[in-house]
Design a protein around this motif. Sequence first.
Motif, PDB file in Angstrom:
ATOM      1  N   MET A   1      14.824  11.234  16.439  1.00  0.00           N
ATOM      2  CA  MET A   1      15.060   9.843  16.066  1.00  0.00           C
ATOM      3  C   MET A   1      14.121   8.910  16.827  1.00  0.00           C
ATOM      4  N   GLU A   2      13.918   9.188  18.111  1.00  0.00           N
ATOM      5  CA  GLU A   2      13.037   8.339  18.915  1.00  0.00           C
ATOM      6  C   GLU A   2      11.601   8.396  18.408  1.00  0.00           C
ATOM      7  N   LYS A   3      11.165   9.598  18.006  1.00  0.00           N
ATOM      8  CA  LYS A   3       9.812   9.761  17.467  1.00  0.00           C
ATOM      9  C   LYS A   3       9.637   8.942  16.197  1.00  0.00           C
ATOM     10  N   GLU A   4      10.665   8.939  15.345  1.00  0.00           N
ATOM     11  CA  GLU A   4      10.596   8.171  14.102  1.00  0.00           C
ATOM     12  C   GLU A   4      10.531   6.678  14.394  1.00  0.00           C
ATOM     13  N   MET A   5      11.286   6.227  15.406  1.00  0.00           N
ATOM     14  CA  MET A   5      11.279   4.814  15.755  1.00  0.00           C
ATOM     15  C   MET A   5       9.900   4.396  16.270  1.00  0.00           C
ATOM     16  N   VAL A   6       9.273   5.247  17.077  1.00  0.00           N
ATOM     17  CA  VAL A   6       7.927   4.967  17.580  1.00  0.00           C
ATOM     18  C   VAL A   6       6.946   4.863  16.415  1.00  0.00           C
ATOM     19  N   LEU A   8       7.633   4.067  13.320  1.00  0.00           N
ATOM     20  CA  LEU A   8       7.920   2.838  12.594  1.00  0.00           C
ATOM     21  C   LEU A   8       7.279   1.632  13.284  1.00  0.00           C
ATOM     22  N   LYS A   9       7.396   1.572  14.597  1.00  0.00           N
ATOM     23  CA  LYS A   9       6.810   0.452  15.342  1.00  0.00           C
ATOM     24  C   LYS A   9       5.286   0.462  15.239  1.00  0.00           C
ATOM     25  N   ASP A  10       4.700   1.650  15.282  1.00  0.00           N
ATOM     26  CA  ASP A  10       3.248   1.762  15.119  1.00  0.00           C
ATOM     27  C   ASP A  10       2.823   1.294  13.733  1.00  0.00           C
ATOM     28  N   ASP A  11       3.567   1.722  12.712  1.00  0.00           N
ATOM     29  CA  ASP A  11       3.253   1.316  11.343  1.00  0.00           C
ATOM     30  C   ASP A  11       3.400  -0.193  11.176  1.00  0.00           C
ATOM     31  N   LEU A  12       4.427  -0.754  11.797  1.00  0.00           N
ATOM     32  CA  LEU A  12       4.637  -2.201  11.725  1.00  0.00           C
ATOM     33  C   LEU A  12       3.440  -2.945  12.315  1.00  0.00           C
ATOM     34  N   THR A  13       2.974  -2.496  13.478  1.00  0.00           N
ATOM     35  CA  THR A  13       1.811  -3.110  14.124  1.00  0.00           C
ATOM     36  C   THR A  13       0.579  -3.042  13.231  1.00  0.00           C
ATOM     37  N   LEU A  14       0.382  -1.881  12.601  1.00  0.00           N
ATOM     38  CA  LEU A  14      -0.798  -1.689  11.764  1.00  0.00           C
ATOM     39  C   LEU A  14      -0.749  -2.525  10.487  1.00  0.00           C
ATOM     40  N   VAL A  15       0.415  -2.602   9.851  1.00  0.00           N
ATOM     41  CA  VAL A  15       0.526  -3.395   8.627  1.00  0.00           C
ATOM     42  C   VAL A  15       0.391  -4.887   8.957  1.00  0.00           C
ATOM     43  N   GLN A  16       0.924  -5.313  10.093  1.00  0.00           N
ATOM     44  CA  GLN A  16       0.734  -6.701  10.532  1.00  0.00           C
ATOM     45  C   GLN A  16      -0.744  -6.982  10.783  1.00  0.00           C
ATOM     46  N   TYR A  17      -1.454  -5.984  11.318  1.00  0.00           N
ATOM     47  CA  TYR A  17      -2.900  -6.107  11.521  1.00  0.00           C
ATOM     48  C   TYR A  17      -3.614  -6.297  10.182  1.00  0.00           C
ATOM     49  N   LEU A  18      -3.236  -5.503   9.177  1.00  0.00           N
ATOM     50  CA  LEU A  18      -3.872  -5.611   7.867  1.00  0.00           C
ATOM     51  C   LEU A  18      -3.576  -6.964   7.227  1.00  0.00           C
ATOM     52  N   GLU A  19      -2.329  -7.411   7.335  1.00  0.00           N
ATOM     53  CA  GLU A  19      -1.975  -8.714   6.779  1.00  0.00           C
ATOM     54  C   GLU A  19      -2.796  -9.821   7.437  1.00  0.00           C
ATOM     55  N   GLU A  20      -2.910  -9.778   8.758  1.00  0.00           N
ATOM     56  CA  GLU A  20      -3.689 -10.782   9.479  1.00  0.00           C
ATOM     57  C   GLU A  20      -5.160 -10.736   9.074  1.00  0.00           C
ATOM     58  N   LEU A  21      -5.667  -9.518   8.852  1.00  0.00           N
ATOM     59  CA  LEU A  21      -7.061  -9.343   8.446  1.00  0.00           C
ATOM     60  C   LEU A  21      -7.334 -10.095   7.143  1.00  0.00           C
ATOM     61  N   ILE A 184       4.961  17.134  -2.933  1.00  0.00           N
ATOM     62  CA  ILE A 184       3.888  17.176  -1.944  1.00  0.00           C
ATOM     63  C   ILE A 184       4.093  16.113  -0.875  1.00  0.00           C
ATOM     64  N   ILE A 185       4.509  14.919  -1.304  1.00  0.00           N
ATOM     65  CA  ILE A 185       4.676  13.821  -0.362  1.00  0.00           C
ATOM     66  C   ILE A 185       6.053  13.883   0.281  1.00  0.00           C
ATOM     67  N   ASN A 186       6.065  13.883   1.586  1.00  0.00           N
ATOM     68  CA  ASN A 186       7.298  13.843   2.362  1.00  0.00           C
ATOM     69  C   ASN A 186       7.048  12.929   3.550  1.00  0.00           C
ATOM     70  N   ASP A 187       7.335  11.642   3.367  1.00  0.00           N
ATOM     71  CA  ASP A 187       6.935  10.649   4.348  1.00  0.00           C
ATOM     72  C   ASP A 187       8.157   9.909   4.886  1.00  0.00           C
ATOM     73  N   LEU A 188       7.917   8.830   5.638  1.00  0.00           N
ATOM     74  CA  LEU A 188       8.994   8.090   6.279  1.00  0.00           C
ATOM     75  C   LEU A 188       9.914   7.417   5.263  1.00  0.00           C
ATOM     76  N   GLU A 189      11.149   7.151   5.713  1.00  0.00           N
ATOM     77  CA  GLU A 189      12.193   6.654   4.807  1.00  0.00           C
ATOM     78  C   GLU A 189      11.865   5.291   4.208  1.00  0.00           C
ATOM     79  N   TYR A 190      11.214   4.407   4.957  1.00  0.00           N
ATOM     80  CA  TYR A 190      10.979   3.067   4.433  1.00  0.00           C
ATOM     81  C   TYR A 190      10.003   3.070   3.262  1.00  0.00           C
ATOM     82  N   LEU A 191       9.225   4.144   3.124  1.00  0.00           N
ATOM     83  CA  LEU A 191       8.309   4.275   1.995  1.00  0.00           C
ATOM     84  C   LEU A 191       9.008   4.815   0.753  1.00  0.00           C
ATOM     85  N   LYS A 192      10.233   5.263   0.934  1.00  0.00           N
ATOM     86  CA  LYS A 192      10.931   5.982  -0.136  1.00  0.00           C
ATOM     87  C   LYS A 192      11.771   5.020  -0.979  1.00  0.00           C
TER      88      LYS A 192
END
Length: 271
Positions: A1-6, A8-21, A184-192
């Motif tokens: 669970m902790e790995k998934e939370m990390v 998620l936080k990394d993905d959040l940072t990256l998507v915020q980076y793309l939005e800002e870009l 084939i695709i098995n990714d994080l829950e928020y993408l589902k």
Amino acid sequence: MEKEMVQLKDDLTLVQYLEELFEKGNGEIQVIHEAMYKFIAINNNEIIDDHLKAVRQELAKIYILVGRMQEGKINQTDFRYTSLDIELFFVKYRTVIDHIIESIKLYFEIPPKPRKNLWEIFEILNKKIEEHQLEDYPLLKSSLWFKDIANYRNGLVHGGSNCMVFKHDTEIIFQIFDLNFDNIINDLEYLKYEKNVYYFRYFLVVYMAYLHYFLNDIFNLMITLNGGNIKSQPQFIENEMPFGTIDNSDIIKSWCKDCINAIEEELTKFN
């Protein structure tokens, strides 16, 4: 669970980076490719320049696809066409990486034989980072972010996999199946969306965020190793570079906002 939370936080940072870009320059090409243009200004290898021109062209094609898929969703176009566009997205994504890898080989004078695969290139980059005691290159230090999307593309191009888009009034919902009709695709829950199918717009946004951040890391690394200062304020180069904008930047910003909301909602489950 902790790995998934990390993650998620990394993905959040990256998507915020793309939005800002896309927000800070409203999709202006020189803003999106700022680090690349800075590198081009110090690069004296014409073959590398050709590869980077191809990178810009392939990225532009991906964003053209975004507009066509959004229009198809609004107009309820036959979803079989959308499935073809999604497959093309994976192909173009990998093509961008291929051109970057060739640029890295040329810049660092990596011999063509024996041929180095993608993972060996990452190892070489990490050695450069360690040798020069550099920090802040997370996507170069871990190639796991690219492994999945490379497998999806390889399945589609070489393994007989098939992308399927499912009928939906407002969303682009998809999955890739192999020849045995296994997912084939098995990714994080928020993408589902549900069960085994995924929101394509979230999927595209998060993986494009990874790609743009990766490109930024690559060019900043090469600038740094050339003696440049990556922490300097942006200075756009006026050497006949285009001042146009990325197609469908407003759509990307909208998709980013929705993806950020989905990640933040998923993160509440860990509170």
